[in-house]
Design a protein around this motif. Structure first.
Motif, PDB file in Angstrom:
ATOM      1  N   UNK A 114       0.834  -1.216   0.000  1.00  0.00           N
ATOM      2  CA  UNK A 114       0.000   0.000   0.000  1.00  0.00           C
ATOM      3  C   UNK A 114       0.866   1.263   0.000  1.00  0.00           C
ATOM      4  N   UNK A 115       1.948   1.257   0.751  1.00  0.00           N
ATOM      5  CA  UNK A 115       2.718   2.499   0.915  1.00  0.00           C
ATOM      6  C   UNK A 115       3.572   2.806  -0.316  1.00  0.00           C
ATOM      7  N   UNK A 116       4.069   1.801  -1.015  1.00  0.00           N
ATOM      8  CA  UNK A 116       5.035   2.080  -2.085  1.00  0.00           C
ATOM      9  C   UNK A 116       4.642   1.553  -3.453  1.00  0.00           C
ATOM     10  N   UNK A 117       3.835   0.487  -3.515  1.00  0.00           N
ATOM     11  CA  UNK A 117       3.608  -0.126  -4.826  1.00  0.00           C
ATOM     12  C   UNK A 117       2.230   0.203  -5.403  1.00  0.00           C
ATOM     13  N   UNK A 118       1.182  -0.007  -4.644  1.00  0.00           N
ATOM     14  CA  UNK A 118      -0.172   0.230  -5.166  1.00  0.00           C
ATOM     15  C   UNK A 118      -0.987   1.035  -4.162  1.00  0.00           C
ATOM     16  N   UNK A 119      -0.698   2.333  -4.018  1.00  0.00           N
ATOM     17  CA  UNK A 119      -1.485   3.116  -3.059  1.00  0.00           C
ATOM     18  C   UNK A 119      -2.862   3.456  -3.633  1.00  0.00           C
ATOM     19  N   UNK A 120      -3.767   3.855  -2.761  1.00  0.00           N
ATOM     20  CA  UNK A 120      -5.034   4.430  -3.207  1.00  0.00           C
ATOM     21  C   UNK A 120      -6.064   3.434  -3.713  1.00  0.00           C
ATOM     22  N   UNK A 121      -5.870   2.121  -3.462  1.00  0.00           N
ATOM     23  CA  UNK A 121      -6.904   1.167  -3.860  1.00  0.00           C
ATOM     24  C   UNK A 121      -7.915   1.018  -2.726  1.00  0.00           C
ATOM     25  N   UNK A 122      -8.953   0.229  -2.999  1.00  0.00           N
ATOM     26  CA  UNK A 122     -10.003   0.063  -1.986  1.00  0.00           C
ATOM     27  C   UNK A 122      -9.526  -0.840  -0.852  1.00  0.00           C
ATOM     28  N   UNK A 123     -10.229  -0.768   0.258  1.00  0.00           N
ATOM     29  CA  UNK A 123      -9.889  -1.591   1.411  1.00  0.00           C
ATOM     30  C   UNK A 123     -10.021  -3.083   1.078  1.00  0.00           C
TER      31      UNK A 123
END
Lengths: 102, 552
Positions: B371-380
């Motif tokens: 989440x922090x570096x590769x794929x941020x901003x996706x759904x929970x």
């Protein structure tokens, strides 16, 4: 430590926190029942083994009827866990978290 | 004895007891599934658990079989001095975590220990710690798995690969399905099963040697002698079984090593973060300290009993190694029935250890790397899915590591030793960052990096024969101390030269900056005096000190 105001904000944490409104954690069952039931089962099995232990088995355990004692102890422990759950059931979840049908 | 080495004479009822346990563990995993809808439900049990559950899970996560078998081995090899690993090497650090550090961890709502570093310092510090933690957890999970398979092979005669497959499949199933709740609930169950397995061994062992006084007499006549019955005597020099001076025990083991392990290891701290409120989170490691006080009774005593009853214990290789102290006693003393419970307890402890590694890994991988570096901003929901896949990946890599371990078991020992080097500099960075608000983000990064390198360099120079210590233990004390000092010096030099963090960014993260609310989420009943974290913690430390008196 003072308690004025809120901790520092962070977008990643805030997103996850916001999602927690949908949490289903209130549907988690009570582990005391599982512990109680497993130990009652173990207690019954091991006590029965202990009742029918042969001389050789008692001698191996230095003359202690260990199966009998361990079995009865586990049985008592299991029953205590179930009694604890029965006397002090888990606090019901807050109304907004309660699920239909749970 | 049937000449089959360590092979136990298990019958159908023993296997029934083992099978019941496996079924229950899987059932707990499936039953926990319905309580998972968000990523916090999966990774942190929705922050909903009561303190006694998280506290027992906290102690269980550390009760891996490497710990139980290892501490019984230490008991046989070093005698009563082994209690230092519990009373000074664990309890004070656990209490410190609960009283002093937990308000910052739990109050800031961070989802992992590395995440604290991201908020307190910067992203490079965070990434450095997240990556080293993730790599360490999957490799150590493999070491645990291999150890599990070795014991199942020796005791039950299962082929190594069957044992690795069964162990991995069960842990995989209950964590992928039940998330952290599955892991924690099973850890609580495992705690009781481990005790149910160890207590009969201890009791019959004591009966065999004629009680406590009989054991003491027998130890005096053993190769340990009188020194095997004392924890502090002769620690003015290194002429004691452990080969350690009191200063090394107090500062090396009691401070740097144990605080490094207990206060920054996310596989442990995660259990407290899943507690339902601040009071429960603070009490988690403190409640765990109470069983920890008593565990030496079921590890050190069997170790000593094995020393005086098993002829030839202490061989370099083969069945009579110190590590086999508990399995040997089980073979010699337990009849069918309690034997099945003891084997189940041993396997439970392997699973507890591995599950802690895997559940720590999937959280850090998902929140702190993906989440922090590769794929941020996706759904929970997306991160929840990634968490399940990360669990599968962790177990598969663990199986791979277990295969490697089977070929090069010495290399695995080194890997584990290497990762333990990361703890001391990490703790130093945390503790300075938590109490010195001026410490800058850049200083945080370089302190952690250079501290780790210092500890690594000390280790490699010792292994390469360039510098000399009395024992591996002494090296680890000194290596940890050097790392701590390096972190402090780098922080003091770099901080004045670099920009500070703004005060509002440090709220809830640093002592004296406000933003920590100890009472806001308090539940009815948590305010009673016997649930005060400070009182419970101080009593635990006082008990640890009192327990030393009869074995001084």
């Amino acid at each position: 430590m003072s308690n004025d105001g809120q901790p520092a904000q962070d977008p990643l944490i805030d997103e996850t926190q916001a999602e927690q409104r949908r949490s289903a954690a209130a549907r988690l069952f009570d582990i005391r029942r599982v512990i109680g039931e497993l130990f009652v089962a173990y207690g019954v099995i091991v006590t029965l083994i202990g009742v029918f232990d042969s001389r050789a088995e008692i001698d191996k355990a230095q003359g202690v009827r260990i199966n009998l004692w361990a079995g009865l102890t586990m049985l008592a422990f299991g029953l205590l866990m179930l009694l604890w759950q029965w006397l002090r059931p888990a606090e019901p979840p807050a109304p907004n978290e309660r699920e239909p049908g749970s | 004895m049937d000449g089959g080495g360590l092979r136990l004479n298990m019958n159908g009822l023993d296997y029934l007891i083992l099978a019941l346990y496996f079924v229950t563990v899987l059932g707990v995993g499936f039953a926990a599934r319905r309580a998972i809808r968000t990523s916090v439900d999966f990774f942190l049990s929705g922050r909903s658990l009561p303190a006694w559950v998280t506290g027992l899970a906290f102690v269980s996560a550390n009760l891996g079989a490497l710990e139980i078998i290892g501490m019984a081995a230490n008991g046989a090899q070093y005698g009563v001095m082994t209690v230092h690993y519990y009373w000074i090497g664990a309890v004070p650090a656990m209490v410190f975590l609960g009283i002093v550090m937990m308000p910052f961890y739990y109050g800031s709502k961070v989802r992992s220990v590395p995440e604290y570093l991201r908020l307190r310092f910067n992203r490079p510090t965070h990434l450095l710690n997240a990556l080293s933690f993730a790599v360490a957890q999957v490799l150590i999970a493999g070491v645990n798995l291999y150890a599990l398979a070795l014991v199942m092979q020796a005791l039950l005669g299962w082929p190594l690969w069957t044992a690795i497959g069964v162990g991995a499949a069960i842990v995989l199933a209950y964590i992928t399905i039940g998330g952290l709740s599955g892991a924690i609930y099973n850890e609580v169950l495992q705690f009781f099963v481990i005790l149910a397995g160890l207590i009969p061994v201890t009791v019959i062992g004591l009966v065999k040697v004629g009680g406590v006084s009989g054991l003491m007499d027998a130890v005096r006549d053993s190769k340990l002698g009188e020194a095997g019955l004392h924890a502090w005597q002769d620690t003015g020099s290194t002429a004691n079984p452990l080969g350690a001076q009191w200063i090394g025990i107090v500062f090396g083991l009691g401070f740097v090593l144990s605080f490094g392990y207990w206060t920054t290891n996310f596989a442990e701290v995660q259990r407290a973060l899943s507690a339902k409120n601040m009071s429960a989170a603070r009490r988690t490691p403190i409640i765990a300290a109470y069983p920890k006080l008593f565990i030496p009774l079921v590890t050190v005593i069997p170790g000593l009993v094995a020393l005086v009853t098993v002829k030839g214990l202490g061989a370099e290789s083969g069945d009579l190694q110190y590590n086999n102290a508990i399995p040997l006693l089980m073979r010699d003393l337990l009849p069918n029935g309690v034997l099945g419970v003891a084997v189940t307890g041993l396997l439970a402890s392997f699973m507890a250890g591995m599950a802690a590694n895997v559940s720590g890994f999937n959280t850090v991988f998902t929140y702190d790397i993906w989440q922090a570096y590769l794929r941020p901003g996706r759904s929970d929901d997306y991160y929840l899915r990634i968490g399940r896949w990360a669990t599968v990946a962790a177990v598969v890599i663990g199986i791979g590591t277990a295969f490697i371990a089977a070929g090069f078991s010495n290399i695995m020992n080194y890997i584990q030793a290497l990762f333990s080097l990361f703890n001391a500099p990490l703790f130093a960075t945390f503790i300075i960052g938590m109490f010195w608000k001026r410490m800058s983000a850049l200083a945080g990064f370089w302190s952690l990096l250079l501290g780790t390198l210092a500890s690594l360099a000390t280790y490699l120079l010792y292994k390469g024969g360039v510098i000399d210590f009395n024992s591996d233990l002494e090296e680890s004390f000194w290596g940890a101390g050097i790392a701590f000092v390096t972190v402090a010096i780098v922080a003091v030099i770099l901080t004045p030269l670099t920009a500070p963090k703004r005060d509002e960014e440090l709220r809830g993260l640093v002592y004296g900056m406000g933003g920590v609310d100890l009472k806001g989420d308090v539940l009815a009943g948590d305010a009673v005096w016997y649930r005060s974290p400070v009182l419970l913690g101080l009593v635990a430390v006082a008990l640890a000190a009192l327990f030393y008196i009869p074995v001084f």
